[in-house]
Design an enzyme around this catalytic site. Structure first.
Site, PDB file in Angstrom:
ATOM      1  N   HIS A 170      -2.787   3.980  -5.108  1.00  0.00           N
ATOM      2  CA  HIS A 170      -2.636   3.261  -5.177  1.00  0.00           C
ATOM      3  C   HIS A 170      -1.509   3.581  -4.483  1.00  0.00           C
ATOM      4  O   HIS A 170      -0.834   2.770  -4.397  1.00  0.00           O
ATOM      5  CB  HIS A 170      -2.076   3.075  -6.422  1.00  0.00           C
TER       6      HIS A 170
ATOM      7  N   ARG B  42       0.049  -2.135 -10.073  1.00  0.00           N
ATOM      8  CA  ARG B  42      -1.486  -1.610 -11.353  1.00  0.00           C
ATOM      9  C   ARG B  42      -0.145  -0.668 -12.176  1.00  0.00           C
ATOM     10  O   ARG B  42      -1.727  -0.472 -12.525  1.00  0.00           O
ATOM     11  CB  ARG B  42      -2.025  -1.484  -9.963  1.00  0.00           C
TER      12      ARG B  42
ATOM     13  N   GLU C  13      -2.496  -0.772 -15.134  1.00  0.00           N
ATOM     14  CA  GLU C  13      -3.940  -1.318 -15.410  1.00  0.00           C
ATOM     15  C   GLU C  13      -4.532  -0.143 -16.562  1.00  0.00           C
ATOM     16  O   GLU C  13      -5.444  -1.139 -16.973  1.00  0.00           O
ATOM     17  CB  GLU C  13      -4.579  -1.026 -14.025  1.00  0.00           C
TER      18      GLU C  13
END
Length: 629
Positions: A128, A287, A290
């Site tokens: 990420h 994210r 998540e």
């Protein structure tokens, strides 16, 4: 025949480029006017390469190491026409491949005997920092207005996953599918894109993040987001924190102010209609929520930035907030470069590949393109999806199952920031990550049900299948097949059952793959890559070891601001940075009082937990600035 652009003025073309978002493709930034361009990174990494300022910058195309292979040669994914054959065989439905190759019984998954679950989640955390592919901004088909979430018809940008007959979970039929949106094309690519006159460009996809190891997932990869994440109410160089809740006195990430709350999952998961919901957290990467293990790592590094900024202020009280922020950010970027190359990658690609491709730092090379390759982002670096345990462990101060807040099934840990706020904070999860093993990817136990049958169950009307999504995304991006990438890496290219069985060291798996694909030349590269047996002391096969090492080789050599590049840090600072550790980050930013020296290795033998006061800290004295008299 004149192009339409010949009829427009330069000013009109500039306006079109800006309003369509294409400016980043057609305009060259000026690095001369960028402040501190030789000292600090820009958020987007524009001007890292002074001669080619957009190399590796965010919102630029993924690079291609092999040309894209589309159904129509330009844009349409393979299997868009389900009846078209390739190498004399029709491609299998990705969900059928998932059902017949990836399915496993969660109760019988094998745990890794060497590496902790921290290795897996750290890999996601690192991914990420490097890759994010935005989907088409439209949720409806361009030609007929179909809603991609509701219809199973394939109509750009809708590319739904068809459900095979007799699927064990999902209903079959013409109206049964898993919705998928195609990734957004780069301006000027693909026959359906706005392209300034070249209608033959193959479709390319966008990397919304920059290609460098700079902790963009903490700081943001766009200037606006980077600014919004900062606490500008004072001159301390700090990142914003949560104003409503703390974690036993320590900071939480701030809440997002985006309308709509996909993290309002508490009432559905707990069946308590009166349970208080909280918004999603916000960080440098969208994210962040998540899963709560990933969120916990985000939280640790937020705290570490603020801890560093405070320590630098005490060391240099004359520094202003901008200097404190940039210096702390620069140190944090060096952290991740050390952790990834010294501690993480050797466990993944193995010592042989490390020695061959990722040994001693060779220096900066401005001719090397560090941009993330499409195959790395869409296939190779998704290997760790098969190393995720079906449960996130939460341990108490004695490293036993937390009686108050027990371990959480993974499928109940997606988009659940409320678990951190109301269920004991991040410490139990960090203990679980460093105290329990990763799942071992074996050829007969590949992907757990939380990812294959229950992914995002509480935020979607239909739970997703990550394995199917990976293969469908590879086809969407026009990734060449498994054998094409084997050839790229100088590996053998099996042509029949016997040769594939040798490559996989598994005749049964080779047989089942050829039952589906017909020929090794048709195997989706992600599927072929994760099916390979591991390289020596690694956790990927030869193909993914090659692709991952090649990518990180380019990231390091193509980074002008890499921490080992002379002039980026002083020699004393580089020496201090060589001694940083993830264990130190854990000790300094949680209530955990003892941790293994190497949190990536199972805590046993010479790696049993030791008290935090015996963990070496970063010596910041090399950052003290002596003012002239």
């Amino acid at each position: 025949i004149p192009c339409f652009s010949d009829l427009l003025t330069p000013q009109e073309l500039d306006t079109i480029a800006r309003v369509t978002g294409c400016a980043a493709r057609v305009s060259k930034p000026s690095c001369r006017t960028t402040p501190n361009v030789n000292k600090y990174r820009t958020a987007t990494s524009v001007c890292n390469n002074l001669k080619s300022p957009r190399l590796g910058a965010s919102n630029t195309p993924f690079t291609r190491w092999l040309p894209a292979q589309y159904d129509d040669g330009v844009s349409r994914p393979k299997s868009w026409d389900p009846n078209r054959s390739f190498n004399n065989f029709v491609l299998p439905l990705v969900r059928e491949v998932s059902n017949r190759i990836l399915a496993t019984n969660d109760a019988s998954v094998e745990s890794d005997r060497e590496f902790t679950h921290m290795v897996t989640i750290f890999g996601q955390w690192n991914d990420h920092d490097l890759t994010f592919t935005p989907s088409s901004p439209s949720i409806r088909a361009f030609s007929n207005g179909l809603d991609c979430d509701e219809s199973c018809e394939r109509s750009e940008p809708c590319f739904p996953i068809q459900i095979p007959l007799n699927d064990p979970r999902l209903p079959t039929g013409p109206d049964s599918c898993i919705p998928v949106f195609r990734s957004a094309p780069v301006c000027g690519t693909g026959k359906s894109a706005f392209n300034f006159g070249d209608m033959a460009n193959r479709r390319e996809q966008i990397n919304a993040l920059n290609a460098f190891l700079d902790l963009g997932q903490v700081y943001g990869s766009e200037e606006g987001l980077a600014r919004d994440l900062r606490d500008l109410t004072n001159d301390g160089g700090l990142l914003r924190i949560n104003k409503e809740f703390t974690d036993n006195g320590r900071e939480f990430l701030p809440f997002t102010d985006v309308k709509g709350n996909m993290c309002a999952t508490r009432r559905r998961i707990t069946n308590d209609t009166n349970a208080k919901e909280v918004p999603c957290f916000v960080a440098g990467d969208v994210r962040v929520d998540e899963n709560i293990a990933l969120t916990s790592i985000h939280t640790m590094f937020l705290r570490e930035h603020n801890r560093l900024a405070g320590a630098l202020l005490r060391l240099n009280p004359h520094w202003d907030g901008e200097t404190l922020y940039q210096e702390a950010r620069k140190i944090m970027g060096a952290y991740t470069q050390v952790f990834v190359f010294r501690d993480y990658l050797p466990h993944i690609v193995g010592p042989d590949t490390m020695a061959r491709q990722l040994g001693r730092y060779p220096g900066y090379n401005e001719t090397i393109d560090p941009s993330i390759a499409n195959v790395f982002a869409t296939a190779a670096y998704r290997f760790a999806h098969l190393a995720i345990q079906p449960t996130l462990s939460r341990l108490d101060i004695n490293n036993k199952e937390n009686p108050m807040f027990p371990s959480v099934p993974l499928f109940k840990a997606f988009f659940t920031p409320w678990r951190l706020v109301f269920e004991g904070g991040i410490d139990p999860l960090i203990r679980g990550l460093v105290g329990h093993p990763a799942k071992l990817n074996t050829q007969n136990h590949m992907m757990v049900d939380a990812l294959r049958e229950k992914l995002f169950q509480f935020i979607n009307h239909l739970a997703l299948d990550l394995g199917s999504l990976n293969m469908q995304r590879g086809r969407d991006h026009g990734l060449p097949d498994y054998n094409a990438w084997r050839k790229f890496c100088g590996l053998s290219t099996p042509s029949n059952l016997g040769e594939l069985a040798v490559v996989l060291n598994n005749t049964d798996l080779a047989f089942r793959l050829l039952q589906l694909y017909g020929t090794p030349d048709n195997i989706d590269v992600w599927m072929g890559g994760v099916a390979e047996p591991f390289v020596h002391k690694g956790r990927v096969g030869p193909l993914f070891a090659c692709l991952i090492a090649t990518q990180f080789q380019k990231i390091r050599q193509g980074d002008r601001l890499w921490y080992e590049n002379p002039g980026v840090f002083t020699s004393a600072q580089r020496k201090a940075l060589k001694n940083v550790s993830l264990a130190q980050i854990i000790c300094d930013n949680t209530g955990i009082t003892a941790v293994s020296r190497d949190p990536f290795l199972i805590p046993e033998g010479g790696n049993t937990p030791i008290k935090c006061n015996n963990i070496q800290q970063l010596n910041l004295s090399a950052w003290k600035e002596n003012l002239p008299l």
